[in-house]
Design an enzyme around this catalytic site. Structure first.
Site, PDB file in Angstrom:
ATOM      1  N   PHE A 152     131.255  70.778 -49.776  1.00 23.32           N
ATOM      2  CA  PHE A 152     131.289  71.429 -51.080  1.00 23.32           C
ATOM      3  C   PHE A 152     130.389  70.704 -52.069  1.00 23.32           C
ATOM      4  O   PHE A 152     129.790  71.328 -52.950  1.00 23.32           O
ATOM      5  CB  PHE A 152     132.726  71.500 -51.609  1.00 23.32           C
ATOM      6  CG  PHE A 152     132.853  72.367 -52.828  1.00 23.32           C
ATOM      7  CD1 PHE A 152     132.580  73.729 -52.776  1.00 23.32           C
ATOM      8  CD2 PHE A 152     133.231  71.828 -54.043  1.00 23.32           C
ATOM      9  CE1 PHE A 152     132.677  74.531 -53.896  1.00 23.32           C
ATOM     10  CE2 PHE A 152     133.340  72.615 -55.174  1.00 23.32           C
ATOM     11  CZ  PHE A 152     133.067  73.972 -55.102  1.00 23.32           C
ATOM     12  N   TYR A 153     130.288  69.375 -51.925  1.00 23.25           N
ATOM     13  CA  TYR A 153     129.330  68.632 -52.759  1.00 23.25           C
ATOM     14  C   TYR A 153     127.931  69.211 -52.611  1.00 23.25           C
ATOM     15  O   TYR A 153     127.258  69.522 -53.597  1.00 23.25           O
ATOM     16  CB  TYR A 153     129.329  67.155 -52.363  1.00 23.25           C
ATOM     17  CG  TYR A 153     128.120  66.393 -52.863  1.00 23.25           C
ATOM     18  CD1 TYR A 153     127.962  66.124 -54.220  1.00 23.25           C
ATOM     19  CD2 TYR A 153     127.137  65.950 -51.983  1.00 23.25           C
ATOM     20  CE1 TYR A 153     126.842  65.432 -54.684  1.00 23.25           C
ATOM     21  CE2 TYR A 153     126.030  65.260 -52.431  1.00 23.25           C
ATOM     22  CZ  TYR A 153     125.891  65.016 -53.783  1.00 23.25           C
ATOM     23  OH  TYR A 153     124.777  64.341 -54.233  1.00 23.25           O
ATOM     24  N   ALA A 154     127.472  69.370 -51.372  1.00 19.34           N
ATOM     25  CA  ALA A 154     126.136  69.915 -51.129  1.00 19.34           C
ATOM     26  C   ALA A 154     126.019  71.331 -51.671  1.00 19.34           C
ATOM     27  O   ALA A 154     124.983  71.715 -52.229  1.00 19.34           O
ATOM     28  CB  ALA A 154     125.829  69.882 -49.637  1.00 19.34           C
ATOM     29  N   THR A 156     127.571  72.620 -54.242  1.00 18.37           N
ATOM     30  CA  THR A 156     127.426  72.626 -55.703  1.00 18.37           C
ATOM     31  C   THR A 156     126.012  72.229 -56.111  1.00 18.37           C
ATOM     32  O   THR A 156     125.452  72.794 -57.059  1.00 18.37           O
ATOM     33  CB  THR A 156     128.441  71.682 -56.370  1.00 18.37           C
ATOM     34  OG1 THR A 156     128.223  70.331 -55.953  1.00 18.37           O
ATOM     35  CG2 THR A 156     129.863  72.098 -56.066  1.00 18.37           C
ATOM     36  N   LYS A 157     125.421  71.269 -55.410  1.00 14.72           N
ATOM     37  CA  LYS A 157     124.068  70.836 -55.775  1.00 14.72           C
ATOM     38  C   LYS A 157     123.037  71.919 -55.466  1.00 14.72           C
ATOM     39  O   LYS A 157     122.101  72.133 -56.240  1.00 14.72           O
ATOM     40  CB  LYS A 157     123.723  69.528 -55.061  1.00 14.72           C
ATOM     41  CG  LYS A 157     124.636  68.370 -55.392  1.00 14.72           C
ATOM     42  CD  LYS A 157     124.653  68.034 -56.873  1.00 14.72           C
ATOM     43  CE  LYS A 157     123.483  67.196 -57.280  1.00 14.72           C
ATOM     44  NZ  LYS A 157     123.565  66.757 -58.692  1.00 14.72           N
TER      45      LYS A 157
END
Length: 344
Positions: A152-154, A156-157
């Site tokens: 999910f980090y990736a 969002t970016k």
């Protein structure tokens, strides 16, 4: 003197970028939320070192707070904005995804809205090599398809890249997105592998080695990253005439917008990275071999040809040198006495 606004200025990368600009005579407005994702004292120490370097104004607050960025842009009218504030960490995004939504997506929206109302000469924003996700063809090039993010980090970016492109197209905002590749060095983050490994090795504790050590990363030394950012500040993208984009360029055909990798262009095996720490500490790691963590990828590798084309620069610090500098810093920052080397 020119003014730069840096979000995340008490963070690892933000601190180093702010120091570089202050040493060059820039006026720097630094915004940081001082969140407790990791040691706030380390963040405060970074900020404390910036004030003596020049005209540094420290602001405390969250980029996602409604209107906060708009007020700051209007008051300070920065020439350059470097947006580095974000909720970082691949694994933590599985535990607390909402913080990534708020900081990374809503925070970037607030930055874009502020820039729309009071445009800087150049807006530069951090993305990540994790945006390449499930890609297996390497090295990663900025024009490669990047649709299958693994965390999910990736996600969002990658979303912030799309958001920024839309604002660049609609409002003519010159925007450069950086895709960083495993940045390391002095004043690094405690949640990163180098910090964790160094701490554990010096304490005689085991280290967790994921995917049984069969991983590689394009480790990028912090000074090399900062040099790339500084040079890209002057490489302001322009909307291409007639929509014609030069070969190899990630410039948008419809906007003054570009994505640029900043990496060492040399993947290093995780085992080699650990050996560099062992050499720098003079100790042998106890390795706890573990399976791959959810959200991780087995390898990253940057094609840095576009960075070189735009700036003439290619990162090149060897891992053994960069790791040794980190270990020296770590010992100096955390060493209280010879019998208690690791208590912060």
């Amino acid at each position: 003197m020119p003014t730069a606004l840096i979000t995340g200025s008490a963070g690892f990368i933000g601190y180093h970028v702010a120091a570089r600009l202050l040493n060059e005579g820039w006026r720097v407005i630094g915004l940081d939320a001082m969140t407790d994702y990791y040691d706030v004292g380390l963040k405060e120490s970074r900020h404390a070192r910036l004030a003596p370097l020049g005209d540094f104004v420290a602001e405390t607050g969250r980029v996602e707070d409604p209107g906060r960025m708009a007020d700051l842009f209007k008051r300070e009218t920065p020439e350059v904005v470097i947006h580095l504030a974000a909720q970082a960490g691949v694994r933590y995004s599985i535990e607390n995804p909402r913080s990534y939504l708020e900081s990374n997506i809503i925070g970037t929206f607030e930055i874009l809205e502020a820039a729309r109302a009071d445009p800087p000469r150049h807006l530069l924003m951090a993305s990540t090599s994790s945006a390449y996700g499930a890609n297996t063809q390497m090295p990663y090039h900025e024009t490669d398809r990047a649709d299958y993010q693994m965390s999910f980090y990736a996600a969002t970016k990658k979303s912030t890249e799309a958001m920024a492109h839309s604002y660049a197209h609609l409002y003519g905002l010159p925007t450069t997105m950086f895709r960083f590749f495993t940045v390391y060095g002095p004043w690094g983050r405690p949640d990163m592998a180098l910090f964790k490994f160094t701490d554990a090795i010096l304490r005689g504790a085991p280290i967790d080695v994921y995917n049984f050590g069969d991983m590689s990363r394009d480790f990028t030394y912090i000074d090399d990253l900062v040099e790339g950012i500084r040079l890209l500040m002057d490489a302001v993208p322009e909307r291409p005439e007639g929509g014609v984009v030069p070969d190899g360029d990630s410039l948008s055909p419809v906007a003054p917008y570009r994505v640029v990798n900043i990496g060492n262009s040399e993947p290093v095996q995780l085992t080699t990275f650990i050996e560099a720490i062992e050499a720098a500490t003079g100790l042998t790691a106890q390795r706890n071999l573990m399976p791959m963590q959810p959200g991780d990828v087995p390898a990253t590798w940057a094609d840095a040809a576009l960075l070189k084309s735009l700036t003439g620069y290619t990162p090149a610090t060897p891992v053994h040198e960069g790791v040794a500098r980190f270990v020296d810093w770590y010992r100096g920052y955390y060493l209280r006495n010879s019998s208690d080397p690791l208590v912060p």
